[in-house]
Design an enzyme around this catalytic site. Structure first.
Site, PDB file in Angstrom:
ATOM      1  N   ASP A  67      -5.573  -1.187  -2.921  1.00 48.45           N
ATOM      2  CA  ASP A  67      -5.638   0.253  -2.704  1.00 48.45           C
ATOM      3  C   ASP A  67      -6.493   0.871  -3.819  1.00 48.45           C
ATOM      4  OD1 ASP A  67      -5.346   2.779  -1.683  1.00 48.45           O
ATOM      5  OD2 ASP A  67      -3.193   2.643  -1.383  1.00 48.45           O
TER       6      ASP A  67
HETATM    7  C1  NOJ Z   1      -5.260   5.695  -1.068  1.00 50.74           C
HETATM    8  C2  NOJ Z   1      -4.310   5.447   0.066  1.00 50.74           C
HETATM    9  O1  NOJ Z   1      -3.074   4.979  -0.412  1.00 50.74           O
HETATM   10  C3  NOJ Z   1      -4.822   4.465   1.098  1.00 50.74           C
HETATM   11  O2  NOJ Z   1      -3.972   4.494   2.206  1.00 50.74           O
HETATM   12  C4  NOJ Z   1      -6.232   4.791   1.496  1.00 50.74           C
HETATM   13  O3  NOJ Z   1      -6.690   3.858   2.440  1.00 50.74           O
HETATM   14  C5  NOJ Z   1      -7.116   4.800   0.252  1.00 50.74           C
HETATM   15  N1  NOJ Z   1      -6.647   5.822  -0.659  1.00 50.74           N
HETATM   16  C6  NOJ Z   1      -8.581   5.049   0.582  1.00 50.74           C
HETATM   17  O4  NOJ Z   1      -8.767   6.361   0.978  1.00 50.74           O
END
Ligand code: NOJ
Length: 717
Positions: A257
């Protein structure tokens, strides 16, 4: 030697780490940007993947830099959160879950993928599969709700829809199942907080949707930001490599993430970026999103012997294999080549309208809905009535804020402007109550009042946990004033709730004549709501979360284990609250229609069932109402006596039937007996002989379920 091995053989360490790096190139950002401008690095071959870049021309240019100007010409993976649509938005996932419609789930994902691929994208960070039983957690909005079985069905459908039959098709996207695992169990529903739950709960409740996504061939998995009992998921080798790769046989890409590798330092398990990078790589994370830890940390980690070149190569191999599966080596420009034709876009809007309507749950109806076509004056009150941008929900992809149809626009489109006066009364979250008087003035002329209240889109989703789940700002004051005035005038009030979670508003539900939980319906919100209110369609959504009546009930879910002292109002020393009911206000699966359904004659095809059998379960359904409608029938089971106490109800299936007034039919649900396996005392699956109750009915309220019993027996020798 094949192309991928040849490339790995030719790559420098910096180029390899480039393939293991994903950096933001543009618009939407949910965390700090660490790696600055990517252009030069793409040409140097030291950044191999991008996120948050879309638009066919922009993508093409970046892809050109990678393919035509870098030494090895390796194309980029370009990912974005296409969570519930790209430019055209379908309902938020929690709302889509409420449709209990796997075909629809797949179809909306297919359309989202087609639209996003036409915008140059190759990967979506979706589906979000975190089971959530805590309405405080804002990210409940992005997922399938409280039930693991439902989550698993949604996972399969979404992966099928996003990826379609062949990942290399120009309209297919690589799906990323996220956030592995148990993110929904954050302490007290606070986003990013620690998760500390039993291994059994991890595997029984939070793992099934991920296992289903893997079985459906999901291309990638994203570990959660959170730790599980002290081991952050980004460094959790036991669950990433041990469980996901070895046990579930996942052979795709694991992408971290946003900055999660860097956050291992704050988690308190890595001293610096070098150690963080080594921990993540060794745990099985292939791509480092946004921390730039692999590029900065792995060279030193390699020198120190903390990681091996073989492991780096294995990750690079997986990334390149995915690029090959996506057809990027053969034609890096295949996505975004042809602009979409107007009829395709128009058809997608129609799907968004149908999906929006199917997501909406009619929680209550005293008979006022549907409104008569002849309604002369429908007063539309509340801050969410004329709030097009809010209809997008907490994550809106590439959707234009002006684009969604507001409730007001939908109703005025259907009834004409003059018949639909409007006053917001208050803001969604402000203190100004000056508009309440104007709103009340509308009531006198109205035949009915539509009260549009709830959360703003930003009050759910990531980093949007709430400790109070009522109406924000002064909306309660507005709603109570309207309810009071309407009662004095004997005018009916229909409340439409907008939210990314179940809102705790028992006072409103009790006093309004009808209540719709609309979640955030997406691009066609207002038309979808108008279709239901005016009776062009019957509501059919069912709540995918148990709906609380008091904050103290949260976390709340129907699949509870039995207590040794089950709640008994006559006995103090039993499991219950002194000051609130223990039952939810609305059970999981609750949702009214414009039909009136009666279920009867539950039949089960076999009494003695062994593990490889399939049981056919049939129930008759009659529509005794005056309107055509669709009923959803749920199948739950309860294993009454087992080596590990089983939940009082477990969802194992559902069926739907559409019936005209006076019509009857039969719903058939097949139950594979191996679904009755559970994790035994050693957490390995067992099929234990004994009695299992089969419970069928309209929701997870035991008093409304028809019951039969089957006997599980060992297979014939
Ligand atoms: C953080 C989020 O937790 C995740 O779900 C997402 O895909 C990423 N940011 C990218 O935007």
């Amino acid at each position: 030697m094949n192309r991928i091995e040849r490339l790995i053989g030719e790559m420098s360490l910096a180029e390899k780490l480039g393939q293991l790096t994903m950096t933001a190139a543009g618009h939407a950002v949910t965390g700090p940007i660490v790696a600055a401008d990517a252009t030069e690095a793409i040409k140097a071959g030291t950044i191999g993947n991008l996120l948050n870049l879309f638009g066919a021309d922009r993508v093409r240019e970046m892809q050109r830099l990678a393919v035509e100007e870098s030494r090895l010409g390796i194309p980029l993976l370009i990912g974005f959160d296409v969570v519930h649509g790209h430019r055209t938005l379908f309902p938020i996932p929690l709302g889509e879950a409420a449709s209990f419609d796997p075909q629809l789930w797949a179809l909306t994902a297919r359309e989202a993928a087609t639209e996003a691929a036409a915008d140059g994208l190759t990967m979506t960070f979706a589906p979000m599969l975190d089971v959530s039983r805590d309405a405080r957690w804002g990210r409940s909005a992005e997922g399938p709700g409280e039930d693991p079985w439902l989550g698993a069905r949604m996972a399969e459908a979404k992966v099928r829809g996003f990826q379609d039959a062949d990942l290399c098709a120009a309209d297919a996207l690589a799906a990323v199942a996220k956030h592995y695992c148990a993110y929904g169990a954050v302490t007290a529903g606070r986003d990013y907080a620690s998760v500390d739950i039993s291994e059994r709960t991890v595997h029984e409740v939070h793992m099934p949707p991920f296992a289903a996504a893997v079985a459906a061939g999901v291309a990638a998995v994203m570990p959660a930001f959170t730790d599980l009992a002290g081991i952050p998921m980004t460094a959790n080798g036991a669950l990433l490599t041990g469980w996901l790769r070895r046990r579930l046989k996942f052979d795709g890409v694991i992408v971290s993430d946003f900055n999660a590798v860097g956050e291992l330092i704050r988690h308190g398990i890595a001293a610096d970026l070098t150690q963080a990078a080594a921990l993540a790589l060794n745990a099985g994370v292939d791509i480092d999103m946004m921390a730039d830890a692999y590029r900065r940390g792995l060279p030193t980690a390699l020198e120190r012997g903390w990681v091996s070149m073989a492991d780096i190569d294995a990750s690079v191999r997986r990334v390149l294999q995915l690029k090959a599966r996506l057809g990027l080596f053969d034609d890096p420009y295949r996505r975004g080549k042809t602009p979409e034709a107007a009829p395709v876009i128009a058809a997608r809007r129609q799907l968004a309208r149908a999906a929006g309507a199917r997501a909406i749950v009619m929680l209550k109806n005293d008979g006022i809905l549907p409104l008569a076509e002849s309604v002369r004056n429908l007063a539309v009150i509340g801050p969410l009535a004329d709030a097009a941008a809010e209809m997008r929900g907490p994550w809106w992809g590439a959707a234009d804020p002006e684009d969604p149809v507001s409730v007001l626009a939908g109703l005025r489109g259907m009834l004409g402007e003059l018949r639909v006066p409007h006053q917001p009364g208050v803001e969604i979250d402000g203190e100004n109550v000056a508009g309440i008087a104007g709103a009340l003035e509308l009531c006198a002329q109205a035949d009915a009042i539509l009260l549009c209240v709830g959360e703003s889109a930003a009050m759910s989703g990531e980093a949007a946990s709430r400790a109070h789940l009522g109406l924000p700002g002064r909306q309660r004051q507005l709603a109570e004033a309207v309810l009071e005035r309407a009662r004095a005038l004997r005018k009916p009030v229909i409340a439409v709730l907008f939210s990314g979670r179940a809102l705790i508003v028992p006072w409103l539900i009790e006093r309004a004549d009808a209540v719709l939980a609309a979640w955030f319906p997406g691009s066609e919100a207002g038309n979808a709501i108008a279709d239901l209110i005016m009776g062009r369609l019957s509501p059919s959504g069912r709540t995918p979360v148990s709906w609380p009546c008091a904050m103290g009930q949260v976390p709340l879910f129907y699949g509870q284990r039995p207590s040794g002292r089950p709640g008994d109002p006559m006995d103090r020393f039993t499991s219950k609250y002194l000051d609130a009911p223990d039952a939810p206000l609305f059970a999981f699966g609750h949702g009214l229609t414009y039909g009136v359904f009666a279920l009867s004659d539950l039949r089960v095809s076999a009494d003695r069932v062994s593990e490889n059998d399939t049981v056919e379960i049939r129930v008759d359904v009659a529509n005794r109402g005056a309107r055509t409608a669709e009923e959803t029938v749920f199948l739950f089971t309860h294993d009454k006596l087992a080596s590990v106490a089983r939940p009082l109800l477990e969802l194992k299936g559902f069926g739907k039937i559409r019936l005209n007034p006076g019509q009857s039919g039969t719903v058939t649900i097949f139950l594979d007996a191996n679904e009755l396996c559970f994790l035994g005392p050693d957490l390995e699956p067992v099929f234990e002989p004994g009695e299992v109750e089969i419970l069928v009915g309209p929701c997870a309220d035991r008093s409304r379920l028809l019951v039969a019993t089957i006997h599980l027996v060992p297979p014939c020798p």
